[in-house]
Structures are given as structure tokens and as C-alpha cells.
Design a protein around this motif. Structure first.
Motif, PDB file in Angstrom:
ATOM      1  N   LYS A 263      19.043 -16.875 -14.030  1.00  0.00           N
ATOM      2  CA  LYS A 263      19.116 -16.216 -15.333  1.00  0.00           C
ATOM      3  C   LYS A 263      19.859 -17.159 -16.267  1.00  0.00           C
ATOM      4  CE  LYS A 263      21.079 -12.641 -18.119  1.00  0.00           C
ATOM      5  NZ  LYS A 263      21.515 -13.645 -19.091  1.00  0.00           N
ATOM      6  N   ASP A 264      19.132 -17.786 -17.145  1.00  0.00           N
ATOM      7  CA  ASP A 264      19.743 -18.754 -18.055  1.00  0.00           C
ATOM      8  C   ASP A 264      18.784 -18.964 -19.220  1.00  0.00           C
ATOM      9  OD1 ASP A 264      21.513 -20.615 -19.090  1.00  0.00           O
ATOM     10  OD2 ASP A 264      21.684 -21.748 -17.239  1.00  0.00           O
ATOM     11  N   SER A 265      19.232 -19.709 -20.223  1.00  0.00           N
ATOM     12  CA  SER A 265      18.344 -19.958 -21.360  1.00  0.00           C
ATOM     13  C   SER A 265      17.729 -21.350 -21.227  1.00  0.00           C
ATOM     14  CB  SER A 265      19.102 -19.832 -22.682  1.00  0.00           C
ATOM     15  OG  SER A 265      19.678 -21.056 -23.006  1.00  0.00           O
ATOM     16  N   ILE A 266      16.565 -21.496 -21.809  1.00  0.00           N
ATOM     17  CA  ILE A 266      15.857 -22.777 -21.782  1.00  0.00           C
ATOM     18  C   ILE A 266      16.708 -23.874 -22.411  1.00  0.00           C
ATOM     19  CG2 ILE A 266      14.628 -22.229 -23.942  1.00  0.00           C
ATOM     20  CD1 ILE A 266      12.220 -23.732 -22.904  1.00  0.00           C
ATOM     21  N   SER A 267      17.568 -23.520 -23.364  1.00  0.00           N
ATOM     22  CA  SER A 267      18.364 -24.553 -24.043  1.00  0.00           C
ATOM     23  C   SER A 267      19.610 -24.960 -23.263  1.00  0.00           C
ATOM     24  CB  SER A 267      18.801 -24.096 -25.439  1.00  0.00           C
ATOM     25  OG  SER A 267      18.154 -22.980 -25.864  1.00  0.00           O
TER      26      SER A 267
ATOM     27  N   CYS B  99      10.192 -18.081 -17.100  1.00  0.00           N
ATOM     28  CA  CYS B  99       9.230 -17.775 -16.014  1.00  0.00           C
ATOM     29  C   CYS B  99       8.997 -16.292 -15.802  1.00  0.00           C
ATOM     30  CB  CYS B  99       9.746 -18.379 -14.719  1.00  0.00           C
ATOM     31  SG  CYS B  99      11.314 -17.635 -14.178  1.00  0.00           S
ATOM     32  N   SER B 100       9.723 -15.420 -16.543  1.00  0.00           N
ATOM     33  CA  SER B 100       9.734 -13.990 -16.253  1.00  0.00           C
ATOM     34  C   SER B 100      10.180 -13.819 -14.786  1.00  0.00           C
ATOM     35  CB  SER B 100       8.376 -13.339 -16.549  1.00  0.00           C
ATOM     36  OG  SER B 100       8.504 -11.946 -16.337  1.00  0.00           O
TER      37      SER B 100
ATOM     38  N   GLY C  55      12.596 -21.456 -11.257  1.00  0.00           N
ATOM     39  CA  GLY C  55      12.306 -20.723 -12.491  1.00  0.00           C
ATOM     40  C   GLY C  55      13.578 -20.317 -13.212  1.00  0.00           C
ATOM     41  N   VAL C  56      13.457 -20.198 -14.546  1.00  0.00           N
ATOM     42  CA  VAL C  56      14.593 -19.843 -15.406  1.00  0.00           C
ATOM     43  C   VAL C  56      14.109 -18.806 -16.410  1.00  0.00           C
ATOM     44  CG1 VAL C  56      16.230 -20.735 -17.120  1.00  0.00           C
ATOM     45  CG2 VAL C  56      15.435 -22.228 -15.268  1.00  0.00           C
ATOM     46  N   ASP C  57      14.888 -17.759 -16.629  1.00  0.00           N
ATOM     47  CA  ASP C  57      14.526 -16.784 -17.661  1.00  0.00           C
ATOM     48  C   ASP C  57      15.783 -16.064 -18.123  1.00  0.00           C
ATOM     49  OD1 ASP C  57      11.617 -15.417 -18.516  1.00  0.00           O
ATOM     50  OD2 ASP C  57      13.355 -14.121 -18.856  1.00  0.00           O
ATOM     51  N   LEU C  58      15.746 -15.571 -19.359  1.00  0.00           N
ATOM     52  CA  LEU C  58      16.885 -14.830 -19.910  1.00  0.00           C
ATOM     53  C   LEU C  58      16.980 -13.419 -19.338  1.00  0.00           C
ATOM     54  CD1 LEU C  58      17.046 -15.376 -23.783  1.00  0.00           C
ATOM     55  CD2 LEU C  58      18.667 -16.170 -22.071  1.00  0.00           C
TER      56      LEU C  58
END
Ligand SMILES: C[S@@+](CC[C@H](N)C(=O)[O-])C[C@H]1O[C@@H](n2cnc3c(N)ncnc32)[C@H](O)[C@@H]1O
Length: 225
Positions: free
Chosen positions: A95-99, A54-55, A74-77
Motif C-alpha cells: 500500500k503506497d503511492s506511485i510517487s 495494481c488494485s 504491485g503497489v496501490d493506494l
């Protein structure tokens, strides 16, 4: 090093910092994803949205005014993007990865825009699984990404010293191939000129596809004896 780790350690934050100004100045009415969703789904029926990659959550922020919205996640690296979005928009961001993202909920709408092409091929099936499982039955999934009818990879020029690629393929087709999604709408466009939607005239390196899918589970399976 696996490329997701490289992205996590540096390039996710670098992408956000390179694009921060443009992101915070974006308007919903100029956003292809927002327009596709609002043009094809009854806004009153959307109560929950998950944006994977999601930035800073700028797009989730566009949906805050939907009449029945209760949950925006939302989730983003990128740590910098997540911290920015929490402070700027007061959103529920991780702050996490889609996987790897774990969350006990199914959403009316899941958005994955220009994220799959970054994911290491080692984890792409995990990312696809982890997208599908958050879409509720009957819910919607929007996928935007570079498009190629056959898989191809391009060296990532922002990291000249690393062996990092971006991967193009027909991502919506992967979901449709299960028979559990159907297309509601799609749009091909030029990454350098979003108003150019004539697929035949767009340079193939610039060709993007935004597709809105509905999760139909077994509804479209033909019953046989
Ligand atoms: C090209 S940007 C797109 C951002 C946003 N979705 C948009 O539509 O503008 C890709 C985003 O995906 C994030 N990203 C890349 N790989 C990711 C991964 N494995 N898991 C979660 N986010 C990831 C990056 O940090 C970046 O914010």
C-alpha cells in the motif's frame, strides 16, 4: 487537501469496492494490457513485473503462469485492494503511492494502467520519475489511460463535495519525449466499448490509449561530432 490524500483516504478503497466483482471476474484473454504484452514481447524473456496502481493485483495474477517469472510486485493506494490481493492471490503487494514507492530493483516490465489521470499535478513528475526508474534498460513499459492530445481536466463526479479532477493527456508521449523510449505497439479504444478501436469514430471523452514502450536509453540518440 491535495487530491492524492483525498484518493488515499477514501476514493481508492471506494473504487475497489465499486469494481471488486468485475475485477475478480476478469479474464486474461479479455484484458487489453495482457493481450498487448503477450502479442508483442517474448513471454520467455519476462522474469519480473511491477504494476503501479495494481488494485488487488488481478493483472499480476494473470502473469503468474509465465514460464520464467520470478518476481511480481504491485503497489496501490487502496488498503482494501492490497489486503484482498494478498489473501486472494498471495502476491507481493504494497500500500503506497506511485510517487513515493521505494524498491531496490529494476523490472523487465512495468505496467501503469489508468493511474496517471488520478495523480495530483503537483506530483505527476515525481510519479513519472518513479515509473521510469523501475524499468530496466531494454525493458518494457505499458501505459494505459484516457487520451487527449492536449492536456485537459475533468471534475471527478464521484466526489461532488471535493475539488478533485482527473487529468487527460498523452502520457506515453512524455516518456518518448526523453528519447529514452520507443513505441513497440499501441491501441486506441473506447472506454465504453473496448472492441471499438477506430480512433476517428470514438467520442473524445471516451478515447483511451494503451501503448507499449521499450526503454532504449541512449540507443536512439544520433551520435554527432
Ligand atoms: C482506475 S483504477 C485502475 C486499476 C488497475 N490498474 C486496472 O487496470 O484496472 C486506478 C487505481 O490506481 C490507484 N491509485 C490512484 N492514485 C494512485 C497513486 N497516487 N498511487 C498508487 N495508486 C494509485 C487506485 O487506488 C486504483 O486502484
Amino acid at each position: 487537501m491535495i487530491q492524492d490524500t483525498i484518493f488515499e483516504k477514501s476514493e481508492s478503497d471506494a473504487w475497489f469496492l465499486r469494481n471488486e466483482k468485475a475485477i475478480i471476474n476478469r479474464h486474461a484473454n479479455n484484458d487489453i494490457i495482457y493481450r498487448m504484452i503477450c502479442g508483442n514481447i517474448n513471454k520467455e524473456k519476462i522474469t519480473s513485473i511491477l504494476d503501479l496502481g495494481c488494485s488487488n493485483g488481478f493483472r499480476l495474477n494473470f502473469f503468474k503462469s509465465l514460464p520464467n517469472i520470478k518476481k511480481l510486485v504491485g503497489v496501490d493506494l487502496s488498503e482494501k485492494a492490497i489486503e484482498d490481493g494478498k489473501a486472494r492471490y498471495g502476491l507481493e503487494l504494497y500500500k503506497d503511492s506511485i510517487s513515493d514507492f521505494e524498491y531496490n530493483y529494476k523490472f523487465d516490465l512495468v505496467i501503469v494502467n489508468f493511474v496517471f489521470h488520478w495523480v495530483s499535478r503537483e506530483f505527476i513528475t515525481k510519479a513519472i520519475y518513479n515509473t521510469d526508474r523501475y524499468v530496466s534498460g531494454g525493458g518494457a513499459l505499458v501505459i494505459g489511460d484516457f487520451y487527449s492530445p492536449t492536456p485537459c481536466k475533468r471534475f471527478y463526479h464521484h466526489l461532488p463535495d471535493e475539488k478533485v479532477y482527473t487529468y487527460k493527456t498523452d502520457y506515453p508521449a512524455i516518456f518518448k519525449s526523453f528519447g529514452t523510449y520507443k513505441k513497440l505497439s499501441n491501441l486506441y479504444y473506447d472506454t465504453d466499448n473496448v472492441n471499438n478501436t477506430d480512433r476517428e469514430t470514438i467520442d473524445k471523452g471516451n478515447l483511451c490509449l494503451c501503448e507499449l514502450l521499450q526503454k532504449t536509453l541512449d540507443e536512439n540518440y544520433v551520435e554527432v561530432n
